[in-house]
Design a protein around this motif. Structure first.
Motif, PDB file in Angstrom:
ATOM      1  N   THR A 193       0.839  -1.204   0.000  1.00 37.16           N
ATOM      2  CA  THR A 193       0.000   0.000   0.000  1.00 37.16           C
ATOM      3  C   THR A 193       0.873   1.253   0.000  1.00 37.16           C
ATOM      4  O   THR A 193       0.576   2.235  -0.691  1.00 37.16           O
ATOM      5  N   GLN A 207      -7.658   0.308  -0.749  1.00 40.78           N
ATOM      6  CA  GLN A 207      -7.868  -0.902   0.042  1.00 40.78           C
ATOM      7  C   GLN A 207      -9.138  -0.759   0.896  1.00 40.78           C
ATOM      8  O   GLN A 207      -9.888  -1.704   1.067  1.00 40.78           O
ATOM      9  N   ASP A 226      -5.519  -1.523  -5.010  1.00 40.97           N
ATOM     10  CA  ASP A 226      -4.979  -2.105  -3.787  1.00 40.97           C
ATOM     11  C   ASP A 226      -5.925  -3.201  -3.313  1.00 40.97           C
ATOM     12  O   ASP A 226      -7.032  -2.911  -2.857  1.00 40.97           O
TER      13      ASP A 226
HETATM   14 MG    MG Z   1      -2.088  -2.707   2.085  1.00 39.36          MG
END
Ligand code: MG
Ligand code: ATP
Lengths: 296, 225
Positions: B42, B86, B162
């Protein structure tokens, strides 16, 4: 610009959504702004009427110049001529005994009967001089100094007192405007800051997607504008109710002076309050928005 | 298209999330980034989106160095990127359609076109029956697909996704992967982080980066069509 036009609908929807998301605090702010603008409107109205009075009085500022009794007709005509040529004098004309009497009768109305008690006309002729109020202080002594003038009667005292009152109201009005401005700015910018705070995640996401600060901020400017304009509208309505009530109560005159034309005045006041609301809404939101950059 | 030189990222609290990364990604490349939790996937995507900036080394994207303060450049870059976060970062209180449209509003198309494209993207991710639903009422997997629709509807030059299949069952995950692959075939650079190594084994013609503790430990490019 293209983006802006394409998204006007979206901006309004977002603004309304932001307002709805915090109805209570927005409602309170609108009420507060309404009352403040109502107060402002009252001050503006009083100043407007006061100025109207003064300008009427200024137009009508007249003094009476009494001449010496030994003058013959030609002397009087010449004297009138001399006076009318003095700077600051707009008009000078002879009022003879008869006219002076009928003028007094007009003033007394019903009571004019007392005048019948006199065998002879008790009034003397005089020269009625209309002057520009601002030159009053120079003109009056100048006329008094003329050889043929016995004495001058003026309403200077009343006028300068009234003028003083109006200046006072104007200063008071200016202070009120400043206070109203600051208060409204504080209310609106606080509200906008709160809205931005509540939506900070959304704002951050928009930034990450590449939206410009203008795109992100415009709905909040709309929020400020909508709220102050609504406040201005309510304030104006309250004020109009008050004005209409007062006019009905006072009739057409107040202290022997005619009230200003209601339609004209109302139009002026509506424009003034709505204009001020717009400006304050815009500035308030911009102040509130200036906090937007600090949370990324 | 993307070049990193001795790139490191240290967070203010001292965590060294990325160390000495050298990387080159071409236009139209599809890149899978795998690695254990906390390995820096990330963080790398954050750098690519200008959410963080290199604390050492350099990063250049589409010819522009990523340095703090170039707000206009950053905006322009971000408009060319389709990010899938994410944690989705959907806008609550809005429908799926509104969310996808919001991502497109400042890209210069008219509202009618935007609506059409947003609708198409939602159909592609299999959400045509959820167009009008508020996003907070959707399941995680559905929210994830809205996030993917928002990213791809922008027709970006780079897609940064992500864990885009993190909450999806196998069928949906494969469907999303093939959708993203379609973009690769359209010359869009697609960068995907994932834990689902079993799903990407079969995908042909991709680059595979494996990260561990902030470094790229394995780099495998397949130049198959
Ligand atoms: Mg991550
Ligand atoms: N804002 C931050 N401040 C401090 N440390 C951070 C921050 N964000 C991430 N980290 C740390 O940096 C390291 C890398 O985190 P990152 O989120 O990039 O991992 P990841 O590979 O994406 O993990 P996952 O697979 O769980 O999503 C971790 O040790 C994490 O705790």
């Amino acid at each position: 610009m293209k983006t802006f036009i394409y998204n006007i609908g979206y901006f309004f929807k977002e603004a309304i959504r932001t307002i709805k998301s915090n109805v209570l605090s927005n409602f309170i702010s609108v009420i507060g702004t309404s009352l403040i603008l109502f107060l402002l409107g009252m001050v503006v109205t009083v100043t407007y009427i006061g100025n109207e009075f003064v300008s009427k009085l200024e137009q009508e500022a007249e003094i009476n110049a009494y001449y010496k009794e030994n003058l013959n007709n030609e002397d009087i005509i010449e004297l009138t001529e001399v006076i009318s040529n003095i700077e600051g004098v707009t008009d000078a004309r002879l009022v003879d005994e008869e006219e002076a009497k009928s003028y007094m009768e007009g003033m007394l109305g019903e009571e004019a009967k007392i005048l019948e008690l006199f065998d002879e006309n008790p009034f003397t002729a005089y020269i009625e001089v209309r002057i520009n109020l601002s030159t009053m202080d120079n003109v009056i002594p100048e006329i008094s100094r003329l050889d043929d003038i016995d004495y001058v009667r003026d309403n200077k005292g009343v006028l300068s007192q009234l003028n003083g009152i109006i200046r006072g109201i104007e200063i008071f009005g200016a202070l009120i405007i400043i206070a109203v401005g600051i208060t409204t700015l504080i209310i609106i910018s606080h509200l906008i800051r709160q809205g931005i705070y509540n939506n900070k995640e959304q704002i951050n996401t928009l930034r990450l997607l590449g939206a410009s600060e203008g795109f992100i901020g415009f709905p909040y400017i709309l929020v400020g504008l909508l709220l102050t304009l609504l406040g201005g509208l309510i304030g104006t309505i309250l004020l109009l109710l008050l004005i209409n009530g007062s006019y009905d109560l006072l009739g057409n005159g107040f202290l022997f002076l005619p009230l200003p034309d209601r339609g004209l005045m109302v139009r002026y006041i509506i424009m003034f309050i709505m204009g001020i609301s717009f400006i304050l809404g815009l500035l308030g939101s911009l102040f509130g928005l200036s906090s937007i950059g600090k949370n990324n | 298209m993307i070049t990193a030189n001795k790139l490191s990222l240290r967070y203010p609290d001292g965590t060294l999330a990325l160390r000495d990364i050298d990387l080159h990604i071409d236009k139209g490349e599809m890149v899978f980034i795998t690695g254990p939790s906390g390995s820096g996937k990330t963080s790398l995507l954050k750098l690519l989106l200008g959410m963080e900036f290199p604390t050492e080394g350099s990063l250049t994207i589409m010819g522009k160095p990523m340095v703090k303060g170039h707000n206009k450049d950053m905006r322009n870059l971000r408009r060319n990127i389709g990010p899938v976060f994410q944690e989705f970062k959907l806008i609550e209180g809005r429908s799926s359609l509104e969310n996808v449209m919001t991502g497109m509003r400042f890209l210069g198309s008219n509202p009618k076109k935007i609506k059409e494209e947003a609708y198409k993207a939602l159909v592609k991710v299999g959400l045509e029956d959820k167009i009008k639903s508020k996003v907070e009422n959707l399941s995680w997997g559905q929210q994830q697909r809205v996030a993917i629709a928002r990213a791809v509807a922008r027709k970006p030059s780079i897609i940064l996704a992500d864990e885009p299949t993190g909450n999806l069952d196998k069928d949906n995950a494969l469907h999303i992967l093939s959708l993203l692959k379609e973009f690769k075939n359209n010359n869009t650079t697609v960068i995907i982080t994932t834990h689902a190594t079993h799903l990407i084994e079969d995908v042909q013609g991709v680059t595979h980066l494996h990260m561990d503790n902030g470094s790229i430990t394995v780099e495998r490019k397949e130049i198959v069509g």
